[in-house]
Design an enzyme around this catalytic site. Structure first.
Site, PDB file in Angstrom:
ATOM      1  N   GLU A 177      -5.194   1.715  -8.892  1.00 43.29           N
ATOM      2  CA  GLU A 177      -4.933   2.119  -7.974  1.00 43.29           C
ATOM      3  C   GLU A 177      -4.185   0.967  -7.167  1.00 43.29           C
ATOM      4  OE1 GLU A 177      -7.321   0.367  -3.897  1.00 43.29           O
ATOM      5  OE2 GLU A 177      -8.035   1.280  -5.494  1.00 43.29           O
ATOM      6  N   ASP A 185       5.216  -6.170  -8.774  1.00 48.86           N
ATOM      7  CA  ASP A 185       5.614  -4.863  -7.901  1.00 48.86           C
ATOM      8  C   ASP A 185       5.497  -3.900  -9.497  1.00 48.86           C
ATOM      9  OD1 ASP A 185       7.367  -2.909  -7.145  1.00 48.86           O
ATOM     10  OD2 ASP A 185       8.923  -4.349  -7.264  1.00 48.86           O
ATOM     11  N   ASP A 199       2.092  -0.278   3.292  1.00 46.52           N
ATOM     12  CA  ASP A 199       2.145  -0.036   4.249  1.00 46.52           C
ATOM     13  C   ASP A 199       4.012   0.998   4.853  1.00 46.52           C
ATOM     14  OD1 ASP A 199       4.724  -1.915   6.126  1.00 46.52           O
ATOM     15  OD2 ASP A 199       4.442  -3.583   4.996  1.00 46.52           O
ATOM     16  N   LYS A 241       9.856   2.146  10.526  1.00 46.75           N
ATOM     17  CA  LYS A 241      11.253   1.620  11.254  1.00 46.75           C
ATOM     18  C   LYS A 241      12.143   2.469  10.690  1.00 46.75           C
ATOM     19  CE  LYS A 241      11.072  -2.520  13.837  1.00 46.75           C
ATOM     20  NZ  LYS A 241      11.923  -3.660  14.014  1.00 46.75           N
ATOM     21  N   THR A 300     -12.332   1.665   2.908  1.00 44.74           N
ATOM     22  CA  THR A 300     -11.427   0.239   2.478  1.00 44.74           C
ATOM     23  C   THR A 300     -11.481  -0.322   4.019  1.00 44.74           C
ATOM     24  OG1 THR A 300      -9.163   0.844   3.266  1.00 44.74           O
ATOM     25  CG2 THR A 300      -9.678   1.818   1.478  1.00 44.74           C
ATOM     26  N   ARG A 301     -10.352  -1.949   4.147  1.00 42.16           N
ATOM     27  CA  ARG A 301     -11.083  -2.963   5.195  1.00 42.16           C
ATOM     28  C   ARG A 301      -9.572  -1.806   6.157  1.00 42.16           C
ATOM     29  NH1 ARG A 301      -9.299  -9.036   3.740  1.00 42.16           N
ATOM     30  NH2 ARG A 301     -11.358  -7.545   1.681  1.00 42.16           N
ATOM     31  N   TYR A 302      -8.764  -1.883   5.621  1.00 44.80           N
ATOM     32  CA  TYR A 302      -7.873  -1.287   6.358  1.00 44.80           C
ATOM     33  C   TYR A 302      -7.914   0.083   7.026  1.00 44.80           C
ATOM     34  CZ  TYR A 302      -5.118  -4.226   3.657  1.00 44.80           C
ATOM     35  OH  TYR A 302      -4.568  -5.623   2.944  1.00 44.80           O
ATOM     36  N   GLU A 303      -9.042   1.014   6.737  1.00 39.23           N
ATOM     37  CA  GLU A 303      -9.255   2.234   6.930  1.00 39.23           C
ATOM     38  C   GLU A 303     -10.617   1.901   8.613  1.00 39.23           C
ATOM     39  OE1 GLU A 303     -12.727   5.675   6.860  1.00 39.23           O
ATOM     40  OE2 GLU A 303     -11.691   4.547   4.995  1.00 39.23           O
TER      41      GLU A 303
END
Length: 243
Positions: A70, A122, A144, A148, A218-221
């Protein structure tokens, strides 16, 4: 030019440009202690020899059946839930944000997980040293989107990374991508479907609009849904292109 005295890991990373945070708010003392005491045991180390490969199976017990990676695990809740549901799978999580690393370690401690290893840097440097066909699944969830246009080159999903995922996955292996940004959704879909070595598994809209049952939230979802954004979930199968 290399002097011959440099650490090969530094040579690998010299041309890398990393965008993002390494640290957030100051960790509580208990979380800092977890990082100091447990991360050295869980950390994936890159080979010291130039050109050497890292066999991920050596990181886990001999009876490990599959290896899943992941990338950008955030707070680690998805990875930890998957590791708990799949005890015979070895999980490698890559995340350079140390607050997220500490969170995953806490999840592992709370759940007694022994099948998780962490690369806290990374991920491109890790991918470069893994051998062909060594992974059964790769997940990149809510990365992320760098919305832009001038920042699109910073997105983790590029034609080159899709090709690298194809190299690393076994035939029949699965690539999972998720986002709540529709611009990034189109970007990822275009790059994944442009690679003839992957087959998109969706047969209808519900196959990418609804999260599969074996795909923990996930918390982002949860944050995206709370803010009125609809996440998308994509699954791709790595085809056998040797024939």
């Amino acid at each position: 030019m290399p002097t011959g005295k440099e650490d090969p890991k530094d040579i690998v990373q010299r041309d890398r440009v990393f965008y993002g945070r390494r640290r957030g708010r100051r960790l509580r003392a208990g979380m800092e202690t977890l990082l100091e005491t447990r991360l050295p045991e869980l950390r994936v180390e890159l080979p010291d020899t130039p050109g050497a490969r890292l066999d991920p199976r050596r990181l886990f017990p001999p009876d490990t059946e599959e290896i899943w990676l992941e990338i950008g695990f955030g707070g680690g809740e998805h990875l930890a839930a998957q590791a708990e549901m799949n005890p015979r799978v070895g999980f490698i999580g890559s995340e350079p944000f140390m607050n997220g690393v500490a969170s995953l370690i806490r999840h592992c401690e709370d759940r007694g997980l022994g099948n998780v290893r962490i690369y806290p840097d990374d991920v491109r440097d890790l991918l470069a040293v893994l051998p062909d066909g060594c992974l059964d699944r790769i997940a990149v969830l809510f990365a992320d989107p760098w919305p832009k246009k001038r920042h699109h080159a910073r997105r983790i999903i590029q034609h080159e990374t899709i090709a690298e995922f194809h190299r690393l996955l076994k035939p029949g292996g699965e690539l999972r991508l998720a986002t709540d940004d529709m611009g990034y959704l189109r970007w990822m879909l275009a790059r994944a479907t442009a690679n003839e070595g992957f087959r998109w598994l969706a047969r209808g809209p519900q196959d990418w609009r609804v999260r599969p049952d074996d795909w923990p939230e996930t918390r982002y979802e949860a944050k995206a849904r709370a803010q009125g954004r609809r996440p998308a979930f994509m699954r791709f199968e790595r085809l056998d292109t040797t024939g």
